[in-house]
Design a protein around this motif. Structure first.
Motif, mmCIF file in Angstrom:
data_model
loop_
_atom_site.group_PDB
_atom_site.id
_atom_site.type_symbol
_atom_site.label_atom_id
_atom_site.label_comp_id
_atom_site.label_asym_id
_atom_site.label_seq_id
_atom_site.Cartn_x
_atom_site.Cartn_y
_atom_site.Cartn_z
ATOM 1 N N ASP A 28 0.856 -0.754 -0.022
ATOM 2 C CA ASP A 28 -0.081 0.117 -0.227
ATOM 3 C C ASP A 28 0.865 0.920 0.115
ATOM 4 O O ASP A 28 2.019 1.271 0.241
ATOM 5 C CB ASP A 28 -0.946 0.212 1.550
ATOM 6 C CG ASP A 28 -0.406 -0.328 2.277
ATOM 7 O OD1 ASP A 28 0.420 0.882 2.848
ATOM 8 O OD2 ASP A 28 -0.960 -0.763 3.422
ATOM 9 N N ARG A 29 0.432 2.065 -0.223
ATOM 10 C CA ARG A 29 0.611 3.113 -0.477
ATOM 11 C C ARG A 29 1.588 3.975 1.055
ATOM 12 O O ARG A 29 2.806 4.614 0.923
ATOM 13 C CB ARG A 29 0.179 4.533 -1.270
ATOM 14 C CG ARG A 29 -0.450 4.284 -2.585
ATOM 15 C CD ARG A 29 -1.112 5.296 -2.628
ATOM 16 N NE ARG A 29 -1.504 4.822 -4.230
ATOM 17 C CZ ARG A 29 -2.247 5.886 -5.011
ATOM 18 N NH1 ARG A 29 -3.284 7.250 -4.495
ATOM 19 N NH2 ARG A 29 -3.057 5.589 -5.960
ATOM 20 N N ALA A 30 1.056 3.975 1.690
ATOM 21 C CA ALA A 30 1.500 4.434 3.345
ATOM 22 C C ALA A 30 2.765 3.719 3.547
ATOM 23 O O ALA A 30 3.633 4.586 4.457
ATOM 24 C CB ALA A 30 0.320 3.706 4.211
ATOM 25 N N ILE A 31 3.001 2.214 2.904
ATOM 26 C CA ILE A 31 4.343 1.735 3.822
ATOM 27 C C ILE A 31 5.012 2.848 2.574
ATOM 28 O O ILE A 31 6.294 2.878 3.021
ATOM 29 C CB ILE A 31 3.850 0.328 3.112
ATOM 30 C CG1 ILE A 31 3.410 -0.949 4.180
ATOM 31 C CG2 ILE A 31 5.381 -0.563 3.066
ATOM 32 C CD1 ILE A 31 2.859 -1.989 3.880
ATOM 33 N N TRP A 32 4.916 2.926 1.657
ATOM 34 C CA TRP A 32 6.040 3.723 0.861
ATOM 35 C C TRP A 32 6.701 4.489 1.058
ATOM 36 O O TRP A 32 7.910 5.263 1.799
ATOM 37 C CB TRP A 32 5.903 3.739 -0.972
ATOM 38 C CG TRP A 32 5.864 2.700 -1.166
ATOM 39 C CD1 TRP A 32 4.753 2.700 -2.478
ATOM 40 C CD2 TRP A 32 6.710 2.826 -2.217
ATOM 41 N NE1 TRP A 32 5.126 0.922 -2.967
ATOM 42 C CE2 TRP A 32 6.910 1.099 -3.339
ATOM 43 C CE3 TRP A 32 7.865 3.075 -2.256
ATOM 44 C CZ2 TRP A 32 7.552 0.369 -3.838
ATOM 45 C CZ3 TRP A 32 9.217 2.181 -2.639
ATOM 46 C CH2 TRP A 32 8.455 1.472 -3.460
ATOM 47 N N ARG A 33 5.530 5.618 1.480
ATOM 48 C CA ARG A 33 5.811 6.909 2.323
ATOM 49 C C ARG A 33 6.533 6.738 3.950
ATOM 50 O O ARG A 33 7.215 7.394 4.545
ATOM 51 C CB ARG A 33 4.206 7.790 3.029
ATOM 52 C CG ARG A 33 3.279 8.100 1.750
ATOM 53 C CD ARG A 33 2.441 8.316 2.219
ATOM 54 N NE ARG A 33 0.736 8.874 3.415
ATOM 55 C CZ ARG A 33 1.522 8.523 4.233
ATOM 56 N NH1 ARG A 33 1.624 9.142 5.119
ATOM 57 N NH2 ARG A 33 0.299 7.918 5.411
ATOM 58 N N ALA A 34 6.091 5.447 4.398
ATOM 59 C CA ALA A 34 6.702 4.952 5.379
ATOM 60 C C ALA A 34 8.467 5.578 5.714
ATOM 61 O O ALA A 34 9.451 5.788 5.969
ATOM 62 C CB ALA A 34 6.681 3.811 6.332
ATOM 63 N N MET A 35 8.696 4.316 4.297
ATOM 64 C CA MET A 35 9.591 4.022 4.047
ATOM 65 C C MET A 35 10.646 5.469 3.178
ATOM 66 O O MET A 35 12.250 5.434 3.469
ATOM 67 C CB MET A 35 9.977 3.577 2.829
ATOM 68 C CG MET A 35 9.158 2.049 3.007
ATOM 69 S SD MET A 35 9.127 0.139 1.835
ATOM 70 C CE MET A 35 10.596 -0.122 1.081
ATOM 71 N N LEU A 36 10.233 6.168 2.684
ATOM 72 C CA LEU A 36 10.938 7.610 2.499
ATOM 73 C C LEU A 36 10.389 8.248 3.316
ATOM 74 O O LEU A 36 11.465 10.081 3.114
ATOM 75 C CB LEU A 36 9.800 7.952 1.343
ATOM 76 C CG LEU A 36 10.422 7.192 0.662
ATOM 77 C CD1 LEU A 36 9.007 7.626 -1.039
ATOM 78 C CD2 LEU A 36 11.355 6.817 -0.762
ATOM 79 N N ALA A 37 10.104 8.334 4.644
ATOM 80 C CA ALA A 37 10.264 9.336 5.746
ATOM 81 C C ALA A 37 10.938 9.249 6.265
ATOM 82 O O ALA A 37 12.118 8.298 6.890
ATOM 83 C CB ALA A 37 9.182 8.935 6.598
#
Length: 242
Positions: A28-37
């Motif tokens: 999901d996109r939230a995981i992408w956001r967390a990985m880039l945070a």
């Protein structure tokens, strides 16, 4: 499998998004956001993180006084911090409670989880922001919270521990695995050999066919000659009898 644990020892958004911590791609996109945070814990927060509890899923109407009334039964409280919106001042639905003793902390962690306060079932866990390496809060796609309906389920925490992964042995399949090309080549060669044998057999049969016809024709002529001789002998016997 030797170092597997149901509770995360170090936070990894990709693993937290997997039910058994084995995913290799974010779903999901939230995981992408967390990985880039690049999250840095709030330096303005004071107190001992190892004596602090997170209390979440609170009713937005729940106050500090209500929290003190409920959680003081487990031991002496040093500090309560109900997180509020900076602009509106309204509660965000979670708070941090710091105890004076570890014994009170452990008791509240064990007994207060799923307690109902102001018609809301609360969630209680240790503070992770300052104690778990790599922590990413849920607002940035991380965390351990979330509901099935939200599509942001996270695992490795108290509420949803990791499931033990099923490790299947790496068995080499002779048909689909290594060596299959050799077997396929062998089968092709075998097919060629059978086709060659069939073709040769057809050719040899075609060659033998005229000989058989000639032999059958010769046999027929011999039979006719024998039958003629028999007939002639039969006539001679009849003439003698007369």
């Amino acid at each position: 499998m030797a170092d597997w644990a149901p509770i995360a020892k170090e936070y990894d958004p990709l693993k937290a998004g997997s039910i058994d911590g084995t995913d290799e791609e974010p779903h999901d996109r939230a995981i992408w956001r967390a990985m880039l945070a690049r999250y840095v814990p709030n330096k303005g927060v004071t107190g001992d993180p190892h004596l602090t509890l997170l209390v979440a899923r609170l009713n937005l109407q729940t106050t500090e006084e209500k929290l003190k009334e409920v959680f003081s039964r487990y031991g002496d409280i040093r500090k309560i911090r109900l997180v509020r919106d900076l602009v509106t001042g309204f509660s965000k639905g979670y708070a941090f409670i710091e105890y004076k003793e570890e014994r009170a902390l452990l008791k509240a962690h064990r007994d207060a989880n799923r307690l109902v306060i102001d018609q809301h079932e609360i969630f209680v866990d240790f503070e992770l922001e300052r104690t778990l390496k790599g922590w990413i809060p849920r607002r940035l796609g991380g965390g351990f919270g979330g509901k099935k309906e939200s599509g942001q389920l996270r695992f490795g925490g108290r509420d949803r521990p990791f499931r033990k992964p099923i490790n299947l042995p790496n068995m080499k399949n002779d048909f689909y695995g290594e060596g299959s090309s050799e077997k396929r080549n062998w089968s092709r060669e075998g097919a060629r050999d059978w086709r060659t044998r069939d073709r040769d057999h057809e050719r040899s049969r075609d060659k033998r066919w005229p000989e058989r016809e000639r032999s059958w024709a010769w046999g027929d002529s011999e039979r006719e000659r024998d039958s003629k001789e028999e007939r002639s002998r039969g006539r001679e016997r009849k003439d003698r009898d007369r």
